[in-house]
Motif scaffolding. Structure first.
Motif, PDB file in Angstrom:
ATOM      1  N   VAL A  77       0.823  -1.212   0.000  1.00 31.90           N
ATOM      2  CA  VAL A  77       0.000   0.000   0.000  1.00 31.90           C
ATOM      3  C   VAL A  77       0.860   1.266   0.000  1.00 31.90           C
ATOM      4  O   VAL A  77       0.603   2.207  -0.766  1.00 31.90           O
ATOM      5  CB  VAL A  77      -0.942   0.002   1.221  1.00 31.90           C
ATOM      6  CG1 VAL A  77      -1.651   1.333   1.352  1.00 31.90           C
ATOM      7  CG2 VAL A  77      -1.958  -1.125   1.098  1.00 31.90           C
ATOM      8  N   ALA A  78       1.881   1.313   0.840  1.00 31.46           N
ATOM      9  CA  ALA A  78       2.700   2.515   0.965  1.00 31.46           C
ATOM     10  C   ALA A  78       3.453   2.818  -0.326  1.00 31.46           C
ATOM     11  O   ALA A  78       3.493   3.969  -0.787  1.00 31.46           O
ATOM     12  CB  ALA A  78       3.680   2.354   2.122  1.00 31.46           C
ATOM     13  N   ARG A  79       4.050   1.794  -0.930  1.00 25.08           N
ATOM     14  CA  ARG A  79       4.815   2.010  -2.163  1.00 25.08           C
ATOM     15  C   ARG A  79       3.929   2.505  -3.296  1.00 25.08           C
ATOM     16  O   ARG A  79       4.291   3.430  -4.036  1.00 25.08           O
ATOM     17  CB  ARG A  79       5.509   0.712  -2.573  1.00 25.08           C
ATOM     18  CG  ARG A  79       6.579   0.239  -1.604  1.00 25.08           C
ATOM     19  CD  ARG A  79       7.019  -1.158  -1.964  1.00 25.08           C
ATOM     20  NE  ARG A  79       7.870  -1.732  -0.923  1.00 25.08           N
ATOM     21  CZ  ARG A  79       8.066  -3.032  -0.757  1.00 25.08           C
ATOM     22  NH1 ARG A  79       7.473  -3.898  -1.566  1.00 25.08           N
ATOM     23  NH2 ARG A  79       8.844  -3.480   0.202  1.00 25.08           N
ATOM     24  N   VAL A  80       2.773   1.887  -3.442  1.00 17.89           N
ATOM     25  CA  VAL A  80       1.853   2.287  -4.513  1.00 17.89           C
ATOM     26  C   VAL A  80       1.358   3.708  -4.287  1.00 17.89           C
ATOM     27  O   VAL A  80       1.218   4.491  -5.232  1.00 17.89           O
ATOM     28  CB  VAL A  80       0.669   1.299  -4.601  1.00 17.89           C
ATOM     29  CG1 VAL A  80      -0.419   1.841  -5.525  1.00 17.89           C
ATOM     30  CG2 VAL A  80       1.150  -0.049  -5.111  1.00 17.89           C
ATOM     31  N   THR A  81       1.098   4.077  -3.042  1.00 15.27           N
ATOM     32  CA  THR A  81       0.634   5.429  -2.734  1.00 15.27           C
ATOM     33  C   THR A  81       1.666   6.469  -3.153  1.00 15.27           C
ATOM     34  O   THR A  81       1.326   7.487  -3.770  1.00 15.27           O
ATOM     35  CB  THR A  81       0.336   5.570  -1.228  1.00 15.27           C
ATOM     36  OG1 THR A  81      -0.691   4.650  -0.867  1.00 15.27           O
ATOM     37  CG2 THR A  81      -0.113   6.983  -0.887  1.00 15.27           C
ATOM     38  N   VAL A  82       2.929   6.223  -2.834  1.00 16.19           N
ATOM     39  CA  VAL A  82       4.003   7.156  -3.211  1.00 16.19           C
ATOM     40  C   VAL A  82       4.064   7.304  -4.729  1.00 16.19           C
ATOM     41  O   VAL A  82       4.114   8.427  -5.259  1.00 16.19           O
ATOM     42  CB  VAL A  82       5.364   6.672  -2.667  1.00 16.19           C
ATOM     43  CG1 VAL A  82       6.491   7.544  -3.211  1.00 16.19           C
ATOM     44  CG2 VAL A  82       5.377   6.694  -1.144  1.00 16.19           C
ATOM     45  N   VAL A  83       4.046   6.184  -5.443  1.00 19.54           N
ATOM     46  CA  VAL A  83       4.163   6.216  -6.902  1.00 19.54           C
ATOM     47  C   VAL A  83       2.988   6.955  -7.536  1.00 19.54           C
ATOM     48  O   VAL A  83       3.174   7.827  -8.393  1.00 19.54           O
ATOM     49  CB  VAL A  83       4.258   4.783  -7.474  1.00 19.54           C
ATOM     50  CG1 VAL A  83       4.208   4.809  -9.002  1.00 19.54           C
ATOM     51  CG2 VAL A  83       5.541   4.108  -7.016  1.00 19.54           C
ATOM     52  N   GLN A  84       1.770   6.637  -7.126  1.00 21.92           N
ATOM     53  CA  GLN A  84       0.607   7.237  -7.781  1.00 21.92           C
ATOM     54  C   GLN A  84       0.544   8.739  -7.564  1.00 21.92           C
ATOM     55  O   GLN A  84       0.160   9.501  -8.477  1.00 21.92           O
ATOM     56  CB  GLN A  84      -0.684   6.571  -7.310  1.00 21.92           C
ATOM     57  CG  GLN A  84      -1.057   6.814  -5.864  1.00 21.92           C
ATOM     58  CD  GLN A  84      -2.219   5.943  -5.406  1.00 21.92           C
ATOM     59  OE1 GLN A  84      -2.249   4.750  -5.663  1.00 21.92           O
ATOM     60  NE2 GLN A  84      -3.185   6.534  -4.735  1.00 21.92           N
ATOM     61  N   LEU A  85       0.917   9.205  -6.369  1.00 23.66           N
ATOM     62  CA  LEU A  85       0.886  10.637  -6.088  1.00 23.66           C
ATOM     63  C   LEU A  85       1.955  11.386  -6.893  1.00 23.66           C
ATOM     64  O   LEU A  85       1.681  12.451  -7.458  1.00 23.66           O
ATOM     65  CB  LEU A  85       1.084  10.877  -4.599  1.00 23.66           C
ATOM     66  CG  LEU A  85      -0.063  10.403  -3.692  1.00 23.66           C
ATOM     67  CD1 LEU A  85       0.334  10.502  -2.226  1.00 23.66           C
ATOM     68  CD2 LEU A  85      -1.330  11.217  -3.950  1.00 23.66           C
TER      69      LEU A  85
END
Length: 312
Positions: free
Chosen positions: A181-189
């Motif tokens: 969840v954390a990695r995907v959140t960083v990338v998408q933002l």
């Protein structure tokens, strides 16, 4: 009726989505004020770049294990965020908020259709009833009597924005449980922010003069966006896209509550719309009883189950 209400049980994930939807509803006034000092694409870029940097600082330890799957998932969701927020913000330059809200409400019925196409599972009957109530409530809350649909560029861009908004919710549900969840959140933002900045020279938008207003707003909304997207990615591991959409439909209700506390007064038709949205959220949580065992959830309205950790 009381017996049916006793059967409603909200999970922690659903309560979390309700919480970030309330935060979401509080951001509209900030965006509205900020657009007086900056262009739409610059502000969208600043907002999501700030959100990406904040999330990268918070989750820097887990970024070292980034996988291609997470880069791909985050990039795909980031593109939908960029298109949804960007087009909607550009539309607000030429149309009023009531018209924007009226058109944007179309994303609500789009989500179950996209979920059906992606997951090959039809939503439950009660979920469809909830969607219908929430959609009707959004239309009333937008005050259709004040909406002027003299169709132009702003209306067209806002209408187009409903598709990526719906796609974002479905994509989060598709990848939930399969990625960190954390990695995907960083990338998408970060992807959303970078794409917004790259759009500026294409549309001829220049950087605005420095103002503490847009800078403070971008940082504040960046922190809010980080929290909202992180919570969406986490909660939709167990909450279906259709159910999540009904919860997200409460965003203008929270905006109205916050506006009321600030001194605004909602017209009766808007209050009726808010009631329908709340009713839609409650009705969608009801499950028909199955025999003597009670109300088991229909798997068609469930988000995909998480993969075993060893499958990552």
């Amino acid at each position: 009726m009381l017996h049916a209400l006793r059967r409603i049980r909200l999970s922690r994930a659903e309560w979390a989505l309700i919480g970030v939807t309330a935060i979401w509803g509080a951001t509209f006034l900030i965006v509205h004020v900020s657009l007086e000092y900056t262009g739409p694409w610059f502000f969208v870029g600043m907002r999501f770049l700030a959100a990406g940097l904040i999330s990268a600082l918070v989750f820097h330890r887990v970024l070292r294990g980034m996988r291609w799957r997470e880069l791909a998932a985050g990039s795909a969701i980031g593109v939908t965020i960029y298109l949804g927020y960007g087009l909607q913000t550009v539309g607000l330059e030429t149309i009023d908020s009531s018209t924007s809200a009226f058109i944007t409400a179309l994303y609500v019925p789009l989500v179950p259709l996209l979920q059906w196409a992606v997951f090959r599972k039809a939503p439950t009957k009660m979920a469809l009833v909830g969607i219908a109530l929430a959609f009707g409530g959004l239309i009333l809350l937008a005050d259709p009597g004040s909406v002027g649909l003299n169709w132009g560029t702003g209306e067209t861009l806002t209408l187009v924005s409903t598709l990526p908004i719906a796609a974002e919710i479905v994509l989060i549900g598709l990848f939930a449980g399969r990625v960190d969840v954390a990695r995907v959140t960083v990338v998408q933002l970060l992807v959303a922010g970078i794409l917004a900045f790259l759009t500026m020279p294409v549309v001829g938008e220049s950087a605005p003069a420095f103002s503490w207003v847009w800078l403070a707003a971008a940082i504040a909304l960046g922190g809010a966006s980080c929290l909202i997207q992180l919570t969406m990615n986490w909660a939709q591991r167990t909450v279906s896209p259709t159910r999540a959409t009904i919860i997200y439909a409460g965003e203008p209700v929270w905006a109205g509550i916050i506006g009321r506390l600030a001194g605004d007064r909602l017209p009766p038709i808007a209050l009726l719309g808010a009631a329908l949205i709340v009713a839609g959220s409650l009705v969608s949580e009801l499950r028909p009883r199955r025999g003597a065992q009670g109300a088991d959830d229909d798997p068609a309205d469930r988000a995909p189950q998480a993969e075993p950790q060893g499958a990552r």
